[in-house]
Structures are given as C-alpha cells and as structure tokens.
Design a protein around this motif. Structure first.
Motif, PDB file in Angstrom:
ATOM      1  N   PRO A 122       0.810  -1.225   0.000  1.00  0.00           N
ATOM      2  CA  PRO A 122       0.000   0.000   0.000  1.00  0.00           C
ATOM      3  C   PRO A 122       0.839   1.268   0.000  1.00  0.00           C
ATOM      4  N   GLY A 123       0.221   2.351  -0.494  1.00  0.00           N
ATOM      5  CA  GLY A 123       0.814   3.671  -0.381  1.00  0.00           C
ATOM      6  C   GLY A 123       0.127   4.392   0.773  1.00  0.00           C
ATOM      7  N   ILE A 124       0.921   4.874   1.709  1.00  0.00           N
ATOM      8  CA  ILE A 124       0.366   5.461   2.943  1.00  0.00           C
ATOM      9  C   ILE A 124       1.136   6.731   3.288  1.00  0.00           C
ATOM     10  N   ASN A 125       0.427   7.756   3.776  1.00  0.00           N
ATOM     11  CA  ASN A 125       1.160   8.941   4.252  1.00  0.00           C
ATOM     12  C   ASN A 125       0.555   9.545   5.513  1.00  0.00           C
ATOM     13  N   ASN A 126      -0.421   8.825   6.133  1.00  0.00           N
ATOM     14  CA  ASN A 126      -0.956   9.337   7.410  1.00  0.00           C
ATOM     15  C   ASN A 126      -1.018   8.201   8.437  1.00  0.00           C
ATOM     16  N   LEU A 136      -3.345  -5.263  10.023  1.00  0.00           N
ATOM     17  CA  LEU A 136      -3.573  -6.376   9.098  1.00  0.00           C
ATOM     18  C   LEU A 136      -2.261  -7.093   8.756  1.00  0.00           C
ATOM     19  N   ASN A 137      -1.242  -6.851   9.605  1.00  0.00           N
ATOM     20  CA  ASN A 137       0.070  -7.507   9.447  1.00  0.00           C
ATOM     21  C   ASN A 137       0.726  -7.203   8.107  1.00  0.00           C
ATOM     22  N   CYS A 138       0.568  -5.964   7.665  1.00  0.00           N
ATOM     23  CA  CYS A 138       1.248  -5.528   6.445  1.00  0.00           C
ATOM     24  C   CYS A 138       2.712  -5.229   6.796  1.00  0.00           C
ATOM     25  N   ASN A 139       3.644  -5.941   6.168  1.00  0.00           N
ATOM     26  CA  ASN A 139       5.057  -5.840   6.543  1.00  0.00           C
ATOM     27  C   ASN A 139       5.903  -4.977   5.620  1.00  0.00           C
ATOM     28  N   ILE A 140       5.320  -4.601   4.479  1.00  0.00           N
ATOM     29  CA  ILE A 140       6.039  -3.751   3.527  1.00  0.00           C
ATOM     30  C   ILE A 140       5.111  -2.597   3.160  1.00  0.00           C
ATOM     31  N   ILE A 141       5.566  -1.377   3.390  1.00  0.00           N
ATOM     32  CA  ILE A 141       4.698  -0.207   3.191  1.00  0.00           C
ATOM     33  C   ILE A 141       5.448   0.870   2.418  1.00  0.00           C
ATOM     34  N   LYS A 142       4.764   1.414   1.431  1.00  0.00           N
ATOM     35  CA  LYS A 142       5.299   2.535   0.660  1.00  0.00           C
ATOM     36  C   LYS A 142       4.756   3.830   1.266  1.00  0.00           C
ATOM     37  N   ILE A 143       5.644   4.751   1.597  1.00  0.00           N
ATOM     38  CA  ILE A 143       5.207   6.068   2.063  1.00  0.00           C
ATOM     39  C   ILE A 143       5.113   6.971   0.833  1.00  0.00           C
TER      40      ILE A 143
END
Length: 208
Positions: A122-126, A136-143
C-alpha cells in the motif's frame, strides 16, 4: 513474513531502488519506440537493475508488454504499480508478477490480494492508514507521496516493517532516504529525461 515477502525483501535490499515505468501509449503502436524502450531496458538489466514496476493499464497491450518483459528478464523482480481495483490484481496474477503497489491505502483491496496470496504494497502517508495496515500484518509499506508524509509517522519505531519512499524522487535522493531508514525508494517520473532513462541511473548501476 511469508515466502513471497521474504523474497521481495531480499531483492529490494539487494538493490535499493525500484524503477517505475509509466509507458506512453505510443509504445504499443510504434515499433520503433517499443524497440528503443527494450534496448534501454536491456542495458539497465545488464548493468544489474533488479526491481522494475510498470503502471497498470486496462488493456490487452499492457498484458502483452508485461508478458514480454517477464519472458525476456525472468530474474528481474517485476511488478505492477498504481493498482486500483480487483482486475488490476487479477491481471498481475495472470502474468505471474512478483508484487504490486497501490497508490493509496485500500483495505478491501489489500484483503483481496491477501486472499489470493499475492503481495500488494500500500501507499500510505498518514498515521490512521498506517495503523490500519499494521493491524492487518502488512510488513512492507510505501510512504507516498513522501513529501506530504504525516510528521507523526516515525518509521524507525516500526522495527518489523520495511518502508519504501516514493513520489517525486530521483536516483540522487537514494542515499538520503536510505540514511533515514527507508529500505528502498521508487524512482518514477524523474527516471525519464527527454524520453530516455536518466543517465545517472546508468551511472549508479555501473558503480554499485
């Protein structure tokens, strides 16, 4: 982490940037442009480029292009970008891609990919979306976009997550973001200079 995530992390750590390619429609209809694209890509892969993602497009030509890249470069960590719906995930699965990246956080889409045992980043910035993803145990995140990241997000607090920086970055930004704790960066719009790949990317690959 599952096997797919482990494999992805190994590759993204081995080479610390992702080349995001947003194909122009001409690449599908103009043989000369297509051949030139593959010549440049060939040079980058020979120099050691490992991570490539192509923006998803809802047409058969996109499927053909990705299939060609996957066939030519089976060892490249190939994925799709700007994932917005279930069809884009199904198309990525059909080709046998290794991963996909969302622009923004979509819980339902993430769960759908999980049900298919497919790696969707996912792409996340907040902070709210980040908490949703970690729950949800997401281990790789794109800011993304990195320039408008919520100041309350401190990536160093999340020891079990690999963070990727994206949005308006060039190869010149790589060293800085690595020093801030990001495992990798995505180089998209700034990867192209005058309709060619940025010469500095070639230089970086030669020297690393």
């Amino acid at each position: 982490m599952n096997i797919r995530e482990d494999s992805f992390c190994y590759l993204s750590l081995k080479e610390s940037f992702f080349l995001l390619i947003k194909p122009d429609d001409n690449i599908y209809s103009n043989t000369s442009i297509r051949n030139s694209f593959f010549e440049e890509l060939e040079s980058l892969v020979k120099l050691g480029l490992k991570n490539i993602e192509i923006s998803w497009s809802n047409n058969k030509n996109w499927l053909d292009l990705l299939s060609d890249i996957k066939t030519k470069y089976p060892r490249v960590n190939l994925g799709s970008a700007s994932i917005v719906n279930k069809q884009s995930i199904e198309d990525s699965l059909k080709i046998g891609l290794n991963f996909s990246m969302m622009k923004f956080w979509d819980k339902d889409l993430f769960n759908y990919a999980q049900s298919k045992n497919y790696l969707l980043i996912p792409g996340i910035n907040n902070l709210k979306d980040l908490k949703d993803a970690t729950n949800l145990n997401c281990n790789i995140i794109k800011i993304y976009p990195i320039k408008s990241k919520d100041n309350s997000i401190d990536i160093l607090k999340y020891k079990n997550i690999d963070f990727i920086a994206a949005g308006g970055l060039s190869i010149n930004d790589l060293k800085n973001y690595k020093s801030l704790g990001y495992k990798s960066v995505v180089i998209g719009d700034k990867a192209i200079k005058n309709k060619k790949f940025d010469p500095k990317i070639f230089e970086w690959l030669k020297n690393n």
